[in-house]
Design a protein around this motif. Structure first.
Motif, short mmCIF file in Angstrom:
data_model
loop_
_atom_site.label_atom_id
_atom_site.label_comp_id
_atom_site.label_asym_id
_atom_site.label_seq_id
_atom_site.Cartn_x
_atom_site.Cartn_y
_atom_site.Cartn_z
N LEU A 100 30.11 80.04 7.19
CA LEU A 100 28.90 79.67 6.46
C LEU A 100 27.65 80.09 7.22
O LEU A 100 26.62 80.33 6.61
CB LEU A 100 28.90 78.16 6.22
CG LEU A 100 29.88 77.71 5.14
CD1 LEU A 100 30.11 76.23 5.20
CD2 LEU A 100 29.36 78.11 3.77
N SER A 153 24.14 82.73 6.17
CA SER A 153 22.83 82.11 6.40
C SER A 153 22.01 82.98 7.33
O SER A 153 20.82 83.25 7.07
CB SER A 153 22.99 80.72 7.02
OG SER A 153 23.82 79.93 6.22
N PHE A 197 27.94 84.27 0.66
CA PHE A 197 28.26 82.85 0.53
C PHE A 197 29.48 82.65 -0.36
O PHE A 197 30.30 81.75 -0.12
CB PHE A 197 27.07 82.08 -0.04
CG PHE A 197 26.06 81.71 1.00
CD1 PHE A 197 26.40 80.81 2.01
CD2 PHE A 197 24.78 82.23 0.99
CE1 PHE A 197 25.48 80.47 2.97
CE2 PHE A 197 23.86 81.88 1.95
CZ PHE A 197 24.21 81.00 2.95
N SER A 239 28.46 72.20 6.12
CA SER A 239 27.72 73.33 5.57
C SER A 239 26.28 73.32 6.05
O SER A 239 25.73 74.37 6.41
CB SER A 239 27.71 73.28 4.04
OG SER A 239 28.97 73.03 3.55
N ALA A 243 24.56 76.14 8.20
CA ALA A 243 23.43 76.91 7.68
C ALA A 243 22.25 76.86 8.66
O ALA A 243 21.59 77.87 8.89
CB ALA A 243 23.02 76.37 6.32
N ALA A 248 24.36 77.46 1.06
CA ALA A 248 25.57 77.09 1.79
C ALA A 248 26.17 75.82 1.19
O ALA A 248 27.37 75.75 0.92
CB ALA A 248 25.26 76.87 3.27
N SER A 305 29.72 75.92 -0.84
CA SER A 305 30.88 75.29 -0.21
C SER A 305 31.31 74.07 -1.01
O SER A 305 32.51 73.76 -1.10
CB SER A 305 30.57 74.91 1.24
OG SER A 305 29.47 74.05 1.29
#
Lengths: 232, 202, 622
Positions: C29, C33, C247, C294, C298, C341, C345
């Motif tokens: 993740l 980002s 993502f 997440s 991120a 993110a 997720s």
């Protein structure tokens, strides 16, 4: 009489626990003749499953020797052990004995296929094994489409497919109802009457009663009350 | 049916160890004959043959016993001869159940079978007395008893292996009953051993 | 609230117990980002916006006089106010002898001081090192020419038949790789075209321009200068799209990892629910846990991205071949990274969480696998979508002004979506038809068919990346061929794209394969007990990885090539179809082979090592 299919001589097994060496089995002697069906009973923790693991080369003894079909199980490499399992010995546990992604026939055929036998030649052999346990009709079903008893019978068929002749079973009827369990034992009995051999670990006297001999394991040793039912 | 011989109460091969199949003959023969008559009217010899077939030969009857039981059933109004003018004890005479008999039979089927309390079981008494005298001496008794029970179970299982559960259902059911009783005994013996061991450790 | 807190503590312990799995999630993740933040910041610095475009023509001046002849200009400029500011520069080409043979180079000549930061010509060329040349004895050369002449700053080189000193290194801001010579302007000896840069003066009126035109001097006003029609919004959309793609891939990995984690814990969860914990609470705890991971990922990723962008920015000109603008972070990117993110997720983890918390305790407590997902026949509707996409592509008519109609884009997207959603159904069909395949392939085909949605998604990820790579490569090949540059070699961007598609495909396939392998754990045990050699087991795991890669690769061929055919049909110039051989080879051969090798290798790593001779080789019961 030919050489025994399985011979264990003064076999011992210890485990390390908290720095202490605890004997879980042995020394025990055991001989399994061809065509013989032996049951091992005993309380939990008596070493029944350990004995079975040693007999099938799943585990190594720290003392004594195990001979499978006259071959000493010692220092075998991974692929030699695999070949031994393909050709000599089959296991049946309480559950999860079949590969989910393979049909009953493919599961039965598995040892032959792993040994490189062509499918054309392996299929009739596997089908015959399935028919011996009364499952010829269900050959193309997947395990999840079979009942628990039928799954165990497929496992027995696989253990005895083709030239394989020794079955090691650890509570194979543990997850089954009485009738299904009896059917499984009946097929095991028939197979042994046909010359195959089986070593059965169970805590159920009714299932042990199908065997030729019942051995009682207490604290890692055989009690001397071996109920030898002669005549066989 | 040659396998009858070692099983009847009169011919218990293991002796007085108490694990043979026991019934209360007087009660059961009476109701069993009534049950057979409820199916269809029969004459004396037919009753004897059918009874032995249904109990898989575990329980041989003699014809005299059949006739005395029939006489008692008639006395109590539970059964009657189909030909009231015929000879009641004659081999030609056949019998049928009365309404009163059907009622009595229904009550018998509904009533659960009363089991002997273990205290009256000879094996239990033997083990209890041995423990009271000396806990050490009970070990060999347990071992011998266990071996005998297992041997007996193996023998019964061999009979079962030969039996065809489709065609010989009564026989297989009898074997199941015997095996389960023996299994209970083996488990009880194991439990006794385990409890003694647990006491010994403390 | 207390119950949720207790469940969250369980989740937290679980993360601590499996730090590697959590680390995997964080990395997957954090990468997009970081890409989002860094990409957005960097991408703005690269292309020439209108300001740079104009600076390259007008420098700092307001007016540009071109095709100037010196006597005419002198006559025209005599009336200009004394404080009017202007400078001449020449634009020419010449052939320069270098160690690697003669080269056609651009030559720019400026008046002294014009290239200084306050000079009027500042921005047309830039002196990076040294100083602007003075007099006829000095020149400034571009780095490419310095290399070709094997010269360094301060050396003397042969130029125009005489030896001159290299006073500086000069570049064109828009093309750092151009061969360029800068020298001082000689007023009476124009070189190629002479231009004059003029700063606007208040006394210049309309008559000023008319006067010039009357004398035959062309001029342009900086304010009328046409820059490229480039919109900031477009590049933001591209960055967001690429990041979303990243993502989405991360989401597949997250979904797989969460499934693995929850599946391993299904007994715990079943115990919790059988103790009376409401299912929604279990689901909520799992969800809170994944949202927290997440967010952390991120934030970490955004920080890494900012740092990375700052590190990359100084060396970016070397990569893109032009001077780049100031680094400028977008606050929006720092907000978008965590938002994307969390959204991706959560969406990815949700089915796994629902499945785990909704599993009947009887199934969950047993070791049996969950039942198969719904079975079905030929995936008609996804294939229908793919077909509709193809029809949209092939029935589009070119627009009157030569633009690409939206139906092509729409149709291509439909096609990719259709093929992607057909992947699950195809896996199911293959699983059913695997009866005659060799054992390892049969096993993995049937295992993959047990969870067609999940594995279909993995194959689709491979498909999406590879089909786009094929489309781009094929189009670029066609354009190159039409332009007669068939031998010009591959564009580095294409190779980069292909590498990205492959890396992503491998990662997703690895995640899905790991999950399949975990679920097939009991089967592996049976195989070992039935006498499968270690080699066979490795083959099975290799086949497991290769299978998904191969299915995705095969499907990417129609998904990638059909839109290409449609686009080519509509091009203004006649373009012929070019088979994207490198992409095809990678899709059909190299990716599956690499996946196979990796699967075998991982299986080899996971084999029990007999470090302790006394340890049991296998535990008979799970």
């Amino acid at each position: 009489m030919s050489a025994p299919i399985l011979r264990m001589e003064a076999v011992e097994r210890h485990y390390e626990s908290a720095g202490q060496r605890i004997r879980v089995l042995g020394p025990v002697d055991l001989e399994l003749a061809r065509g013989e069906f032996v049951a091992i009973m005993g309380p939990s923790g008596a070493g029944k499953s350990t004995l079975l693991g040693l007999a099938g080369a799943l585990d190594r003894p720290d003392g004594g020797a195990v001979f499978l079909d006259g071959q000493k199980l010692w220092g075998l490499r991974g692929d030699e052990l695999a070949a031994l399992r393909r050709r000599k010995v089959g296991y049946v546990f309480q559950d999860l004995n079949l590969v989910e992604g393979l049909t009953a026939l493919e599961n039965t055929r598995l040892p032959l296929e792993l040994d490189g036998l062509a499918r054309r030649k392996a299929d009739p052999v596997a089908l015959a094994a399935l028919e011996r346990v009364g499952l010829g009709e269900l050959a193309h079903r997947f395990p999840e489409e079979l009942s628990g008893g039928e799954r165990q019978r497929v496992a027995i068929a696989r253990a005895f497919v083709g030239p394989r002749e020794l079955l090691l079973a650890d509570e194979p009827t543990g997850a089954l109802d009485s009738l299904a369990g009896e059917t499984v034992m009946r097929h095991l009995r028939t197979a042994c009457d046909g010359g195959k051999s089986a070593l059965l670990v169970t805590h159920d006297a009714r299932h042990a009663a199908w065997a030729d001999r019942v051995l009682h394991l207490v604290d890692g040793r055989f009690a001397h009350d071996n109920a030898s039912v002669g005549g066989r | 049916m040659g396998r009858i011989a070692p099983l009847g109460p009169a011919a218990d091969p293991v002796g007085n160890t108490g694990y043979a199949y026991r019934a209360t003959p007087a009660m059961s023969v009476r109701h069993s004959l009534l049950a057979l008559l409820a199916e269809e009217p029969r004459h004396g010899y037919g009753l004897k043959a059918q009874f032995e077939r249904s109990t898989a030969g575990t329980w041989p009857l003699n014809v005299g016993q059949v006739y005395t039981t029939l006489a008692r059933l008639e006395r109590d109004g539970l059964a009657e001869p189909t030909d009231p003018d015929g000879d009641a004890s004659g081999a030609r005479q056949s019998w049928r159940i009365t309404d009163l008999g059907r009622e009595a039979l229904g009550r018998w089927f509904e009533e659960p079978v009363a089991l002997d309390p273990p205290a009256r079981d000879e094996l239990a008494i033997k083990v209890l007395l041995a423990i009271a005298a000396d806990a050490e001496s009970v070990g060999p008794i347990l071992v011998r008893q266990r071996a005998a029970a297992l041997e007996r179970m193996a023998e019964l299982t061999r009979h079962k292996a030969k039996a065809d559960p489709m065609r010989e259902l009564p026989w297989v059911l009898v074997l199941d009953a015997l095996l389960l009783k023996l299994e209970a005994e083996v488990r009880w013996l194991d439990l006794v051993a385990a409890r003694l061991a647990a006491r010994g450790q403390r | 609230m207390g119950a949720l807190r207790a469940l969250l503590r369980v989740e937290w312990r679980n993360h601590r117990r499996h730090p590697w799995r959590t680390a995997l999630l964080v990395v997957w993740l954090a990468l997009p980002s970081a890409g989002l933040v860094a990409g957005w910041a960097l991408v703005r610095t690269v292309p020439d916006d209108k300001r740079e475009y104009i600076a390259a023509r007008y420098g700092a001046a307001d007016l540009l006089l071109s095709q100037v002849r010196e006597p005419v200009f002198e006559a025209a400029s005599t009336n200009w106010p004394a404080d009017a500011s202007y400078t001449r520069f020449d634009l020419g080409e010449e052939v320069l002898a270098t160690n690697s043979g003669p080269r056609l180079v651009s030559t720019l000549a400026f008046e002294p001081g014009a290239l200084e930061p306050k000079g009027l010509a500042c921005g047309i060329a830039v002196v990076k090192r040294g100083r602007a040349p003075v007099g006829t004895g000095e020149v400034a050369l571009s780095p490419s020419l310095l290399a070709a002449k094997r010269a360094r700053l301060g050396h003397e080189v042969e130029w125009g038949g005489q030896r001159v000193r290299v006073s500086g290194v000069a570049v064109l801001p828009g093309d750092l790789r151009a061969d360029l010579v800068v020298r001082e302007l000689v007023r009476d000896a124009p070189l190629g075209e002479r231009r004059v840069l003029v700063r606007y003066h208040p006394s210049f009126g309309r008559s000023w321009g008319q006067e010039l035109q009357r004398r035959g001097i062309e001029w342009k006003d900086r304010r009328s200068g046409q820059g490229p029609h480039r919109q900031d919004r477009m590049e933001s959309a591209v960055v967001l799209l690429v990041a979303s793609f990243g993502f989405a891939v991360a989401a597949l990995v997250v979904g797989a990892a969460v499934s693995v984690g929850l599946r391993r814990r299904q007994r715990d969860i079943a115990l919790l629910t059988s103790l009376g914990t409401p299912r929604f609470l279990v689901a909520r705890a799992a969800l809170v846990s994944i949202v927290a991971v997440s967010l952390a990922a991120a934030v970490l990723g955004a920080g890494m991205g900012a740092l990375g962008a700052a590190l990359v920015h100084p060396v970016l000109p070397l990569v893109v071949g032009r001077l780049v603008g100031e680094l400028e972070f977008r606050p929006l990117s720092f907000a978008a990274a965590p938002a994307l993110a969390v959204v991706f997720s959560t969406i990815a983890a949700w089915p796994a969480i629902l499945r785990a918390s909704g599993l009947p305790p009887r199934v969950a407590l047993g070791l049996a696998r969950p039942l198969r997902e719904v079975s079905g026949g030929v995936p008609w509707w996804p294939l229908g979508v793919a077909g509709a996409g193809a029809i949209a592509v092939f029935t589009s008519r070119p627009l009157v002004d030569g633009g690409t109609p939206g139906s092509i884009v729409f149709g291509s997207i439909l096609g990719i979506l259709g093929w992607a959603s057909a992947a699950g159904g195809l896996l199911r069909l293959l699983g059913r038809g695997a009866g005659r395949w060799p054992l390892p392939l049969r096993l993995v085909a049937r295992d993959a068919a047990r969870a067609p949605l999940r594995n279909g998604a993995a194959a689709a990820a491979v498909l999406a990346g590879l089909s786009l790579a094929m489309l781009l490569s094929s189009l670029s090949g066609a354009v190159q061929r039409a332009a007669g540059e068939a031998g010009a070699g591959r564009d580095a961007t294409l190779t980069l794209f292909l590498a990205g598609a492959l890396g992503m495909g491998l990662a997703v396939v690895a995640a899905a394969t790991a999950l399949n392998a975990v679920e097939a754990g009991p089967d592996r045990r049976v195989l070992v007990l039935t006498g499968a050699s270690p080699h066979t087991l490795r083959l099975v795991e290799g086949a497991r990885a290769a299978y998904l890669a191969l299915v995705g690769g095969v499907l990417s061929v129609p998904a990638g090539l059909l839109p290409t055919l449609g686009v080519l049909r509509l091009a203004d110039v006649p373009l012929s179809f070019v088979m994207p051989w490198p992409e095809l080879t990678f899709a059909l051969l190299i990716l599956p082979t690499v996946a196979f090798g990796l699967g075998m290798f991982v299986s080899f790593l996971l084999e029990p090592r007999r470090t302790h001779d006394r340890a049991p080789l296998l535990t008979p019961n799970p």
